[in-house]
Design an enzyme around this catalytic site. Structure first.
Site, PDB file in Angstrom:
ATOM      1  NE  ARG A   1       2.900  10.093   5.211  1.00 47.05           N
ATOM      2  CZ  ARG A   1       3.152   8.857   5.579  1.00 47.05           C
ATOM      3  NH1 ARG A   1       4.256   8.282   5.200  1.00 47.05           N
ATOM      4  NH2 ARG A   1       2.284   8.197   6.315  1.00 47.05           N
TER       5      ARG A   1
ATOM      6  CE  LYS B   1       2.651   0.793   8.067  1.00 46.19           C
ATOM      7  NZ  LYS B   1       3.966   1.216   8.564  1.00 46.19           N
TER       8      LYS B   1
ATOM      9  CG  ASP C   1       7.501   7.813   0.698  1.00 45.13           C
ATOM     10  OD1 ASP C   1       8.640   7.935   0.209  1.00 45.13           O
ATOM     11  OD2 ASP C   1       6.984   6.714   0.935  1.00 45.13           O
TER      12      ASP C   1
ATOM     13  CG  ASP D   1       6.104   4.546   7.059  1.00 40.05           C
ATOM     14  OD1 ASP D   1       5.179   4.474   7.897  1.00 40.05           O
ATOM     15  OD2 ASP D   1       5.909   4.683   5.839  1.00 40.05           O
TER      16      ASP D   1
ATOM     17  NE  ARG E   1       2.013   5.094  11.243  1.00 41.36           N
ATOM     18  CZ  ARG E   1       2.737   5.011  10.135  1.00 41.36           C
ATOM     19  NH1 ARG E   1       3.853   4.312  10.104  1.00 41.36           N
ATOM     20  NH2 ARG E   1       2.339   5.603   9.039  1.00 41.36           N
TER      21      ARG E   1
ATOM     22  N   GLY F   1      -1.765   3.710   1.079  1.00 40.57           N
ATOM     23  CA  GLY F   1      -2.278   2.610   0.268  1.00 40.57           C
ATOM     24  C   GLY F   1      -2.794   1.453   1.103  1.00 40.57           C
TER      25      GLY F   1
ATOM     26  N   GLY G   1      -3.503  -3.635   0.303  1.00 40.08           N
ATOM     27  CA  GLY G   1      -3.952  -2.820   1.435  1.00 40.08           C
ATOM     28  C   GLY G   1      -3.768  -3.480   2.792  1.00 40.08           C
TER      29      GLY G   1
END
Ligand code: AMP
Ligand code: MG
Length: 494
Positions: A183, A113, A252, A262, A176, A92, A126
């Protein structure tokens, strides 16, 4: 003039069926500024540092200029968040620019990201504030230096645009690098849509890219499940050995390649307590320190469910095979966890009673809230024959409580006859002196957010990229927080 940065893209995910992602470009930002470029990583990726440091490089890290060969896509995935099923998540606020093959021949994803809205933004903006970008950069590089599989950070930039959260914060973008962005939630996405073709395509893609040794297995999809189970068990045991709490182990955020993925409300233990849970949003302590193996198994069970149609045409048989694979998790985790506990205590051989000895120490630490990192590091430096030696004792509020345990530990060490310097060196190589303590991360985040000051981030990176070295000049960064520095809660801040 530095040349235009060249990215040797060789994209494979963008070749998968269109329903696996959405093609979307990063949204340009007003005024990018380079915060940090990870030069050793850039070199490992075969990128040219000088060119990346120039204006064109900055424009690429900001999403203002698309490098040649990039095919930006936002990946589709679903997931269980805090146990609740969410049929559609997806990138997202991130786009995968493409993949490069690194100097070791391994394919790595390059992702921006915080690069603007995508079809998966679900009402979000976003974007990312600079604070979480700094946190993720620091955490991923610190974890890598500790030897723990993790996504990496290639660059951090400011956008020159404000981001509205609880207050207005400066925006940032992280570049990243991951071996994979697949995932458990990617499999769940297609499982929920009963799209068995996509599941097969995805599983075969993951095998070909990440587990090529399984391609010729008689049952490749079962072998894949087992391999992911093993890697995840190893990862969680590794986390636990350094006091890492992921904080948001949703499916996720659970990688198919056993890589830490994450960094949100993560934290490292200061005082040891097994139930520690820093995450402000985790009101049920679902993702507490000692829950991580159980949660990993739960997440892997969700993965196994998605693979059933690929395991056997007869559902009962498929379930039996998946169950057998899942039963492999706990023994694998325990083997890794126990090996790491032994190493943390300086035990080169495996004897009965070793794990009890470790647990007795942990119990003492929990009762006295001793600092996890400091206790093990003090034991590493401890000299057995010196009666005045009290390094580890000094980590305890009531030091005499440690004496009985210490005597038994020394007795156990003597059974091995390893010379003391060798034992100390081995222990120092697994018991870090420097971890990204929560108050240190907060210090770097506050400086960046409030003053645009990235000095603390730089200082921390310098020390945390050599976490096992004594670095006597950086003693202050090894210390636990003073009471007024203590961070009791961590936030996603996304
Ligand atoms: P995370 O908490 O980073 O694992 O994200 C969970 C989901 O929320 C993912 O689908 C993210 O892409 C999405 N998300 C998080 N922050 C934002 C944002 N600022 N804008 C849009 N989507 C977001
Ligand atoms: Mg996530």
């Amino acid at each position: 003039m530095p040349a235009e940065p060249i990215w040797p893209f060789d994209n494979s995910y963008a070749r998968l069926p269109e329903r696996f992602f959405a093609r979307v470009r990063p949204t340009p930002v007003a005024q990018p500024g380079l915060v940090r470029l990870n030069e050793p990583l850039a070199e490992a990726l075969g990128l040219e540092v000088a060119a990346l440091r120039g204006k064109a490089g900055l424009a690429m890290f900001a999403g203002n200029r698309l490098p040649e060969g990039a095919e930006p896509i936002a990946l589709a995935y679903a997931g269980h968040q805090f146990g609740q099923w969410v049929p559609q998540l997806g990138d997202g606020r991130a786009v995968l620019l493409g993949e490069v093959v690194d100097r070791d021949g391994r394919r790595r994803d390059i992702q921006l990201k915080g690069s603007g809205i995508t079809p998966f933004s679900r009402g979000g903006d976003g974007r990312a504030p600079i604070g979480p970008v700094v946190r993720e950069y620091l955490a991923s590089e610190a974890m890598h230096a500790l030897g723990i599989p993790t996504t990496r950070s290639l660059a951090a930039v400011t956008t020159g645009e404000p981001v509205l959260r609880e207050r207005v914060e400066p925006g940032g973008i992280l570049t990243r690098v991951a071996h994979s962005h697949v995932r458990v939630g990617t499999f769940e996405y297609f499982h929920w849509r009963e799209d068995v073709d996509a599941l097969r395509t995805l599983a075969d893609y993951v095998i070909a890219r990440h587990y090529p040794e399984l391609a010729d297995d008689a049952r490749p999809h079962l072998a894949l499940l087992k391999a992911v189970i093993d890697r995840t068990a190893e990862l969680v045991a590794h986390w636990i050995s350094v006091g890492f709490i992921h904080g948001v182990m949703n499916t996720d955020n659970t990688s198919l390649v056993g890589e830490t993925l994450d960094y949100g409300p993560f934290g490292f233990l200061d005082a040891y307590h097994p139930r520690t849970c820093y995450s402000a949003i985790d009101i049920e302590n679902r993702y507490a320190f000692d829950q991580q193996p159980r949660i990993a198994h739960w997440n892997l069970t969700r993965l196994a469910e998605t693979l059933l149609p690929l395991l056997h045409e007869d559902e009962d048989e498929a379930v039996a095979r998946a169950g057998e694979a899942l039963n492999g998790f706990l023994p694998r985790f325990e083997a890794c966890h126990h090996a790491r506990l032994r190493a943390k205590l300086g035990l080169a051989e495996s004897r009965r009673g070793d794990i009890d000895l470790a647990h007795e120490l942990l119990d003492l630490m929990a009762r006295q809230q001793a600092d996890f990192t400091q206790v093990f590091r003090a034991l590493s430096d401890e000299r057995m024959d010196d009666p005045d030696e009290g390094r580890a004792r000094r980590c305890f509020a009531r030091p005499e409580a440690l004496d009985g345990w210490r005597a038994r530990w020394i007795q156990r060490l003597r059974q091995e006859g390893r010379p003391e310097p060798a034992r100390q060196a081995a222990m120092r190589a697994v018991n870090p002196k420097f971890i990204l303590r929560n108050h240190l991360a907060q210090w770097a985040v506050d400086a960046a957010t409030e003053r645009g000051d990235f000095g603390p981030m730089d200082q921390l990176l310098q020390v945390l990229t050599r976490p096992y070295d004594p670095q006597p000049e950086a003693e202050a960064l090894a210390a636990p927080p003073r009471p007024e520095q203590q961070v009791y809660q961590t936030f996603c801040g996304t």
